[in-house]
Motif scaffolding. Structure first.
Motif, short mmCIF file in Angstrom:
data_model
loop_
_atom_site.label_atom_id
_atom_site.label_comp_id
_atom_site.label_asym_id
_atom_site.label_seq_id
_atom_site.Cartn_x
_atom_site.Cartn_y
_atom_site.Cartn_z
N GLY A 1 -22.72 69.01 -16.72
CA GLY A 1 -23.46 68.10 -16.06
C GLY A 1 -25.00 69.30 -16.54
N MET B 1 -19.72 68.55 -14.17
CA MET B 1 -20.85 67.53 -13.64
C MET B 1 -19.54 67.15 -12.97
SD MET B 1 -21.38 63.75 -16.18
CE MET B 1 -23.14 64.29 -16.92
N SER B 2 -20.35 66.88 -11.50
CA SER B 2 -19.55 66.35 -10.37
C SER B 2 -19.53 65.29 -9.65
CB SER B 2 -18.91 67.68 -9.28
OG SER B 2 -18.69 66.80 -8.13
N SER B 3 -19.38 63.79 -9.11
CA SER B 3 -20.27 63.19 -8.91
C SER B 3 -20.53 63.73 -7.37
CB SER B 3 -18.46 61.87 -8.14
OG SER B 3 -17.75 62.61 -7.37
N GLU C 1 -25.55 65.46 -6.73
CA GLU C 1 -26.72 64.64 -7.49
C GLU C 1 -27.13 64.74 -8.87
OE1 GLU C 1 -27.79 61.04 -7.20
OE2 GLU C 1 -26.79 61.69 -5.96
N SER D 1 -25.86 66.79 -11.15
CA SER D 1 -25.87 67.15 -12.23
C SER D 1 -25.85 65.42 -12.67
CB SER D 1 -24.44 67.41 -12.05
OG SER D 1 -23.71 67.04 -11.35
N LYS D 2 -26.09 65.22 -12.36
CA LYS D 2 -25.63 63.41 -13.32
C LYS D 2 -26.12 62.43 -12.97
CE LYS D 2 -23.17 62.02 -8.68
NZ LYS D 2 -24.34 60.81 -8.78
N ASP E 1 -27.30 58.16 -12.74
CA ASP E 1 -26.05 57.73 -12.06
C ASP E 1 -26.92 56.08 -12.81
OD1 ASP E 1 -24.45 58.78 -10.43
OD2 ASP E 1 -25.41 58.63 -9.11
N LYS F 1 -34.37 64.72 -12.48
CA LYS F 1 -33.16 65.07 -13.07
C LYS F 1 -33.58 65.86 -14.88
CE LYS F 1 -30.38 62.72 -9.90
NZ LYS F 1 -29.15 61.47 -10.50
N GLY G 1 -26.23 69.96 -20.55
CA GLY G 1 -26.12 68.40 -20.28
C GLY G 1 -27.08 67.18 -20.35
N SER H 1 -25.02 67.02 -24.28
CA SER H 1 -23.56 66.09 -23.85
C SER H 1 -23.86 64.68 -23.82
CB SER H 1 -23.50 67.03 -22.08
OG SER H 1 -22.04 65.91 -21.71
N PHE H 2 -25.24 64.49 -23.37
CA PHE H 2 -25.48 62.86 -23.06
C PHE H 2 -25.81 61.86 -23.97
CE2 PHE H 2 -26.27 63.06 -17.89
CZ PHE H 2 -26.15 61.41 -17.25
#
Length: 401
Positions: free
Chosen positions: A91, A97-99, A102, A104-105, A107, A118, A133, A136-137
């Protein structure tokens, strides 16, 4: 009621072996597992029926629970569901990354301001391609959709550069040809181009209502009213700390910091933890090797000069100068993974992870002391294991950190 009865029905057909195997990648593995960890896969499997879902989506770390659900739900007369998985990706905060985290991602309905905020806070250490992260994206979202990625930068820094292969971008970032600031800015522009059509579509009243129902805004108290949420202060008590006996398996100097050791410490889990400690100037390497230590295990993992530390070795420190530091000693005969608790606080489950903003450890640590008998204490209550007290060698009246 029906759900609870199904938990009992499921427990009557599931073996301990299958329950433990199913939770192997998502439940903390310890020598003496709690019953809750064995029940967990069954609870998640039953959720599929009681939420009336057609499919469940998760990371590849969920695959054993998905297999468990496919095997056991039909035994209760329920249908198998479709299971979808994606790779585990880091993330924006540097950890998984975790839902539930907030920041870490990103939306799909995040505003442009949210994306900027972010990414600005995102972990993106120069040259570090591990747990990054932002990269990673690019790898998992932008490249698969566009087959290229443009790094935007001013002419004085070489101008824009287009990459048609992710590996080339990662290599340039590792060699610090690409600056983290330029990378973040470029990802922000690319993500917003991707999200703009989605935001526009969700701007109609019908989809706004759907979004609001799916993600309701937390209620706020009216003027003059007390908010019911978090109105009770949290108990800051020692049982919230996950403190365990650890055995140091290896000790090495940190490659990029003269004052730090990088240790591998067995705390009774499937794999040893990597722990970074500032003990080089206080404890010789050979005195740490193979010794028992006391480790705080539920701090949020954090990077220390590029190496992620997964715990903190608790040490006694002298009050005056020159500063002296001694790792705390568990009683002789303790095993790796054994729980360390404060006298009178033997019960209670520790927090899964201490939230940095709440400063639970810091508030408790303010009352950590070494007694005149060299015993570790919190508010004059001893640190204990089932074999006796935790102590240090010589630093009477010292602090503990």
């Amino acid at each position: 009621r029906e759900y609870t009865l199904d938990v009992y029905r499921l427990s009557s057909v599931v073996t301990q072996h299958d329950a433990k195997k199913a939770g192997a990648e998502v439940v903390k593995q310890v020598e003496h597992p709690l019953l809750s960890g064995l029940l967990y896969p069954g609870l998640q499997a039953l959720d599929e029926e009681y939420l009336k879902v057609d499919a469940q989506f998760g990371g590849v770390d969920q695959r054993k629970i998905f297999t468990f659900a496919e095997k056991y739900l039909p035994s209760l007369g329920y249908a198998k569901r479709v299971h979808l998985m994606n790779p585990m990706v880091p993330g924006l905060t540097g950890s998984k990354m975790s839902s539930s985290e907030e920041d870490s991602k990103i939306d799909l309905l995040d505003r442009k301001e949210d994306v900027k905020k972010k990414l600005k806070k995102a972990f993106c250490e120069p040259g570090n391609v591990e747990n990054n992260g932002v990269l990673s994206f690019i790898k998992h979202v932008l490249f698969p959709l566009k087959s290229e990625f443009v790094v935007l930068r001013e002419e004085k820094w070489g101008g824009n550069k287009t990459y048609t292969a992710y590996e080339a971008l990662e290599k340039d970032f590792a060699e610090q040809v690409v600056h983290p600031g330029d990378l973040k800015n470029s990802v922000e522009v690319a993500l917003n181009k991707l999200l703009d059509p989605i935001r526009e579509k969700f701007n109609c009243p019908e989809l706004k209502k759907l979004s609001s129902a799916a993600y309701p805004t937390p209620s706020k108290a009216k003027p003059g009213e007390k908010s019911t949420k978090n109105s009770e202060p949290e108990d800051v008590i020692p049982s919230r700390l996950d403190i365990r006996v650890g055995k140091v398996i290896s000790v090495e100097k940190h490659p990029d910091a003269d004052s730090l050791y990088v240790e591998k410490i067995d705390v009774g889990e499937a794999e040893p933890r990597t722990v970074v400690s500032g003990l080089v100037h206080f404890v010789p390497k050979e005195q740490l090797q193979d010794r028992l230590v006391v480790l705080l295990c539920n701090l949020k993992p954090q990077k220390m000069r590029g190496v992620e530390s997964q715990g903190m070795v608790l040490c006694a420190s002298s009050v005056g100068e020159p500063r002296q530091v001694e790792p705390l000693d568990p009683p002789a005969g303790c095993c790796a993974g054994e729980r360390v608790y404060v006298e009178g606080y033997e019960g209670g489950e520790p927090d899964e992870e201490l939230k940095p903003k709440k400063k639970v450890f810091e508030k408790l640590q303010a009352d950590f002391r070494v007694s005149e008998d060299c015993v570790a204490q919190w508010k004059q209550r001893n640190f204990l294991t089932k074999l006796g007290t935790v102590s240090c060698k010589s630093l009477r009246g010292g602090s503990i950190s």
